[in-house]
Each structure stands twice: as C-alpha cells, then as structure tokens.
Motif scaffolding. Structure first.
Motif, short mmCIF file in Angstrom:
data_model
loop_
_atom_site.label_atom_id
_atom_site.label_comp_id
_atom_site.label_asym_id
_atom_site.label_seq_id
_atom_site.Cartn_x
_atom_site.Cartn_y
_atom_site.Cartn_z
N LEU A 175 16.24 45.03 41.06
CA LEU A 175 16.65 44.80 40.09
C LEU A 175 14.87 44.57 39.39
O LEU A 175 14.83 43.25 40.35
N LYS A 176 14.15 45.38 39.05
CA LYS A 176 13.07 44.92 38.36
C LYS A 176 13.30 44.01 36.86
O LYS A 176 12.86 45.39 35.77
N ASP A 177 12.75 42.92 36.82
CA ASP A 177 12.61 42.42 35.80
C ASP A 177 11.30 42.14 35.18
O ASP A 177 10.61 41.72 34.51
N MET A 178 10.58 43.16 34.64
CA MET A 178 9.18 42.87 34.64
C MET A 178 8.80 42.53 33.68
O MET A 178 7.69 42.12 33.78
N ALA A 179 9.40 42.30 32.55
CA ALA A 179 9.12 41.64 31.63
C ALA A 179 9.77 39.82 31.24
O ALA A 179 9.01 39.51 30.51
N GLY A 180 10.82 40.29 32.33
CA GLY A 180 11.74 38.58 32.56
C GLY A 180 12.80 38.35 30.95
O GLY A 180 12.89 37.35 30.94
N ILE A 181 12.20 39.90 30.73
CA ILE A 181 13.64 39.78 29.41
C ILE A 181 15.30 40.67 29.51
O ILE A 181 15.91 39.63 28.44
N GLY A 182 16.04 39.99 30.78
CA GLY A 182 16.57 40.17 31.45
C GLY A 182 17.05 39.13 31.01
O GLY A 182 17.06 38.41 31.40
N GLN A 183 18.54 39.41 30.21
CA GLN A 183 19.58 38.03 29.95
C GLN A 183 20.07 37.46 31.86
O GLN A 183 20.78 38.21 32.36
N PRO A 184 20.26 36.11 31.91
CA PRO A 184 20.27 35.63 33.57
C PRO A 184 22.08 36.40 33.26
O PRO A 184 21.86 36.83 34.39
N ALA A 185 22.87 36.07 32.19
CA ALA A 185 24.18 36.68 32.73
C ALA A 185 24.72 38.43 33.22
O ALA A 185 25.47 38.38 33.32
N PHE A 186 23.69 38.53 32.30
CA PHE A 186 23.18 40.62 32.28
C PHE A 186 23.21 40.75 33.33
O PHE A 186 23.94 42.18 33.80
N LEU A 187 22.27 40.04 34.08
CA LEU A 187 21.35 40.54 35.32
C LEU A 187 22.98 40.20 37.00
O LEU A 187 23.06 40.69 37.17
N GLY A 188 23.61 38.79 36.57
CA GLY A 188 24.71 38.77 37.51
C GLY A 188 25.69 39.72 37.62
O GLY A 188 25.96 39.99 38.17
N GLN A 189 25.99 39.85 35.80
CA GLN A 189 27.46 40.86 36.19
C GLN A 189 26.65 42.56 36.62
O GLN A 189 27.49 43.06 37.50
N LEU A 190 25.48 42.51 36.16
CA LEU A 190 24.73 43.84 36.94
C LEU A 190 24.96 43.89 38.53
O LEU A 190 25.60 44.73 39.06
N THR A 191 23.77 42.70 39.41
CA THR A 191 24.56 42.44 40.58
C THR A 191 25.44 43.64 40.90
O THR A 191 26.12 43.35 42.24
N LYS A 192 26.83 41.85 40.66
CA LYS A 192 28.05 41.97 41.02
C LYS A 192 28.68 43.20 41.13
O LYS A 192 29.86 44.05 42.09
N MET A 193 28.34 44.20 40.12
CA MET A 193 29.31 45.87 40.22
C MET A 193 28.40 46.10 40.82
O MET A 193 29.27 47.40 41.65
N ILE A 194 27.07 46.62 41.53
CA ILE A 194 26.66 47.18 42.24
C ILE A 194 27.06 47.00 43.55
O ILE A 194 27.33 47.44 44.30
N LYS A 195 26.82 45.02 43.41
CA LYS A 195 27.53 45.47 45.53
C LYS A 195 29.27 45.19 45.07
O LYS A 195 29.11 45.99 46.44
#
Length: 592
Positions: A175-195
């Motif tokens: 998960l390449k958050d190159m600008a650091g603008i990924g929202q934490p809750a969103f990134l957590g949900q995405l990580t869980k979906m993939i895992k």
C-alpha cells in the motif's frame, strides 16, 4: 504477544524525498554494517527509481553501488528491495519491453530481491508484464496500490487491483501512500479486505509523513493485518519523508504487537553517519521545505517529495502573474495567495483529467497543468492552453487508462487539435531498443559489464550514461557542488568560477528579446521534475529550447540552435533576462 510486524528501512527514499542526490558507494558501504547492527530491519530499500539516474549525474557508477550495498546486507540475512515504476521502469518516460525485462535479470544478479512494481495510473496492463519478468528472473515481485483519496478510489477499486496483481503472480502487495493522504480508517479497512481474501500474501505499508496522518495509518494497518512497515531514521525522518523507527516501534510495542528491539548505540551511529553525509555534500542539495510537515497537502493531494520543486516553479509563475496584474492596476499576489490558488486549481484540474493518482510522473503533469492554467487565466486566455506532449499523453491514454473520466471540455479540445484518444495497451506502442544500444556499445568499444549491467544503464538512461562515460557528468557535478557551497557561504561566484567546467566547444543560446524564462515542461528524472532541463539533455536542431515571456505578454520560442548536448544553464525558471543575455550553452553535435 500480538502479531509480529517487521520493519523495512527506506534509506533510498529518505534521500529521494529530501534532496537531489543519493549517497556514494563508499558511503553506503560504510553505513550498511551499522544498519545490520541496529538489529531491527528485515529489509532495506537499496535502489530504484531515480537512484541510478542521480548516481550517473554525480559521475558515479550505480551498478557498483548496488552490488556492494546488497552484498553486505545479504550476508546478514536482510532482504533488499527496489522501486520500479512499471511502464517507466527507473525513469520518467516509458521503457521498451526488452529493456524492462532485462532490468530484472540485471538487478537480481546484483543482489536485489524484491521489486516494488507500481504504476502511476494503477493500470494492471503496466504492472502485469513486470511481475512476470521479475518472477522469471528469480525475484519476488511486489505488486503496488498507489493510494489516494477521490470518489473513484474506493475500497472495491483497490481490492480489485490487488486481486489482479496477485492473479498476475505478485507474491506481496504494498500500500503505497506516496502523499500521506490516505485516511487511516480507510487504509485499515483495505488491509483487512486484502488479508481476509489472501491470508498468505505479505502486505507492506509505505506512507509519507507530509500532512501528518502516517502514524495513525500505521497503527490502523497494523491492527488489520499488515506484515511490514516502511520506516526512516533521523536526521531525515519526518517532514515530507517517513516516520522514525523509534516512534513507530514504541507505538506498536505499547499496543501489544511483537516488534523487534532497536540497538540504540547503533541507531546513534547511523544517525551521526547520515548527518556526516549531509554535512559533507548531500545537504547542499536538500530543500529545507522538505523537513517541514504541512496539513495543506491533504486537500491538493500532491506528494511531499515534489514540494520543493513545486515552490520554485510557483515563484516563477507568481512573478509573471504579478507583472500582468500590475499592468492592470490590480493588487499583487503573495506566495501564500499563490499557494492557495495553485492548490485550488489542482483540485479543479484533477477530476477533469480523470483522477490520476498523484505520483511520479502524473503528479508533475497535474501540477504543471494547474500552474499553466493560473498564468493563462491571468492572460485572459482561459484554461488548458499550454500543455505539452507528456500532459496530453496522460489525458489521451498513451500511458494507460486514467481511473476516472476525462471531461468533455478536454475531449472537445483534443478533437480541435486533431489528437486521438487510445485504449491500446501502452507497452505495445514502444518498439524494442536493445539491439540499437548494443550497436552503440560496440561502436564505442564500451564494456558490457558483469551480467551486461553497463548495457542496461545505457538503455535505461541513455543521455545520462553517455554524459557519465565522457566524464562530463563529474565535471558538471563538481561545478554544481562548488556553486552550492559558495551560495551557502554567501560568497560571490566570479565569472571564472561559474564557467570553470563549461565545455569549451559550445554554442551560446542568446535571448533575442527581454523577458522571463520558461522551460519546456518535460524533464527526465526526479531532480527537477517536468520543468527545468538537466545538464546532459540532448536537443535536435528543430527543437525548442525554452520560451521567453515578452513584456507585451507573448511567449517567444527560443530554438536550440544546431542542437546538441546541454552543458551549462545560466537562467532559472521565471528569472528575468535582457536581450542579448546568454541563457545556456549547448555542445554542438559534430563535436560531441
């Protein structure tokens, strides 16, 4: 004990997000054993996009650096990884298939284990071939999701892309958050979906600190199954770079995760040695703005690594706009006024060009469109008037499919210009090139190098490699370093010093009118992205070298004379010049 989380040191990206150059081979060899001694890193980022190019610009052989660096880390059981821009491989513009495939063979032979393969448009067609070639070369391909926040970049969008990359053979996902603008809750949900769907796939998170969300994002992805986190060390951590390993380790340890201990004596050694590299020469090319975090980055979504060059570009455009406003009797704009206008214009442009993830090179293209719009709006010409082939290439689909829809205004403008949209697979538009480069190597009697790595460098970075082989790159670098040192010390640089390394047989590009300088909006590398040309760039006789904004408000094309290789630049973006001033020197092609 909670889930085990490993750390990856992104030393290359620390420098990439701070300044112009990378440490030399001798410096990397000195610090690698200290990284091992720290005892907390399972991985180290050793090379990739821009690393090799800027080594060549400094007159250094990047192949020697990568081999020596990787060898030390491998002996300690630390894996090495590199950054790979998919269709663009290690540069800013597309690379033919045969050169891309060769890259993985060469890099694996040099000791690189994992390529992080990303595409600035998240187009699987630009990613899948690289995954295939990496696997064939014996590497562990890591597919990448370029994270941004927009109406089209949903959880389902990214989950589908992860599925496609894994189906293509990716053994890991970043998960390449190159600008650091990924929202934490969103990134957590995405990580869980993939895992949940791919429990055996290793997940890694890479988030820049720019707007300040990255620590919260790291905790969220950790809670939802991340395996590896990219971290930095002082004195380059934070700012536009990445969180420091000490803070990340403390946060996760307190939350109950199984994280490695840090040898603090070794940390302090690495910190001091990095500072030594900065003090010796690398610091002369670090923009102080990149040490500062800014919440303003959240709305525009521009990556922190390009903020330094963006501010320089903004200064040039501001001067031009204020000149126009002054003539109209209007109040001049401050830097802050211009910054807000630029961020607002990016917000206007971005959805209309299809929401391309703002990562190299598409972040530069988007920013440049917005900058030029501000100028042409002030001139009364409207928007989308000044766009070069690179900008149009993104819009027309030559680099891949943008995630969203191109607006009707741009579709109509393309039709007026006779430009055609394409849905062709981008890599099929490029003919193979290795045979021509082999011929050049043979004609020059250049050694191909171990595992043909020198052939690869020529094919990947032709202009920079030729400049490196001629010795001109080293001369240019030494001149740039001396000028930077003199400027920092406040010394006045004499004409003799300024021209000490100028090529003797060169033509002067002379300003035919008084005005303000603007460069072509296509650069080759991350040194001054998409605006200012680099030393060593080659021009044809028919090429436009730059533009001068005249006092009467028109842009005058300045030709590159007989063409050749750029050996000296005497003007900066937005600087004022008089008629007869020398803008630059170009080495004539018949004496190259």
């Amino acid at each position: 004990m909670g889930k085990k989380i490993q750390f990856s040191l992104i030393y290359r990206d620390m420098w990439q997000s701070s300044g112009k150059f990378q440490p030399r081979k001798d410096q990397l060899v000195r610090i690698a054993p200290i990284f091992i001694e720290m005892g907390c890193f399972a991985r180290v980022e050793t090379n990739g996009g821009a690393f090799e190019q800027v080594n060549l610009l400094a007159g250094e052989n990047p192949n020697d650096s990568v081999r020596a660096y990787c060898e030390i880390l491998h002996k300690a059981g630390i894996k090495t990884h590199m950054l790979d821009r998919g269709l663009n491989a290690l540069r800013m513009y597309p690379v033919p298939d045969d050169v891309r495939a060769m890259m993985y063979r060469v890099k694996h032979a040099q000791g690189v284990d994992i390529p992080r393969i990303f595409d600035g448009l998240n187009d699987i067609r630009n990613i899948a071939p690289s995954i295939k070639w990496a696997k064939e070369a014996g590497m562990t391909p890591q597919g990448t999701l370029c994270i941004t926040t927009s109406p089209v970049h949903t959880l389902e969008y990214y989950s589908k892309l992860a599925d496609e990359e894994i189906a293509a053979g990716a053994e890991e996902i970043c998960l390449k958050d190159m600008a650091g603008i990924g929202q934490p809750a969103f990134l957590g949900q995405l990580t869980k979906m993939i895992k949940d769907k791919h429990p055996d796939i290793i997940l890694e998170y890479h988030g820049h600190s720019g707007p300040g969300l990255s620590m919260a994002s790291m905790l969220e992805v950790a809670k939802n199954g991340i395996d590896i986190l990219d971290v930095a060390i002082e004195p380059l951590s934070w700012g536009k770079v990445h969180p420091d390993v000490i803070s990340v380790q403390s946060m996760l340890k307190n939350a109950g995760f199984d994280v490695p201990e840090i040898n603090m004596d070794a940390y302090m050694k690495a910190r001091a040695l990095t500072q030594e590299f900065i003090d010796e020469w690398l610091g002369y090319f670090i923009n102080p703005q990149n040490k500062i975090m800014s919440s303003l980055l959240l709305d525009c979504g521009l990556p922190g690594g390009m903020m330094g060059s963006m501010m320089a570009d903004l200064g040039g455009i501001r001067a031009s706009i204020n000149n126009l406003r002054k003539k109209k009797g209007e109040e001049e704009l401050s830097v802050d006024d211009m910054l807000v206008k630029l961020f607002d214009e990016v917000a206007y442009v971005w959805p209309r060009i299809g929401y391309p993830p703002l990562v190299t090179p598409f972040s530069q293209y988007t920013k440049n469109i917005a900058l030029m719009n501000l100028l042409t709006i002030e001139q009364g010409k409207g928007r989308f008037v000044m766009m070069d082939d690179s900008m149009w290439g993104m819009i027309l689909g030559r680099s891949g499919k943008v995630p969203g829809e191109i607006c009707q205004e741009l579709k109509e403008l393309a039709a007026q210009k006779g430009l055609q949209f394409t849905d062709a697979d981008p890599h099929t538009l490029l003919p193979n090139a290795l045979d021509d480069f082999r011929k050049e190597m043979d004609e020059n009697r250049w050694e191909y190098g171990q595992d043909e790595e020198e052939l690869f460098e020529l094919a990947m970075h032709p202009e920079q490699y030729r400049n490196y082989k001629s010795g001109q790159a080293k001369k240019n670098f030494l001149a740039d370093l001396q000028a930077a040192k003199d400027a920092k010390l406040g010394a006045k640089i004499s004409p003799e010093e300024a021209t000490a390394f100028k090529h003797a047989k060169a033509d002067a590009i002379v300003a035919p009118v008084k005005g303000q300088i603007f460069w072509e909006f296509q650069g080759d590398g991350e040194i001054s992205p998409a605006i200012e040309p680099y030393i060593g760039k080659e021009y044809k006789e028919s090429d436009t070298f730059c533009y001068i904004l005249s006092p009467w408000g028109e842009f005058v094309d300045i030709p590159a004379n007989l063409g050749g290789k750029l050996v000296e630049i005497n003007a900066k973006q937005g600087s004022k010049i008089n008629k007869g001033d020398v803008i630059a020197y170009i080495e004539r092609p018949h004496e190259a």
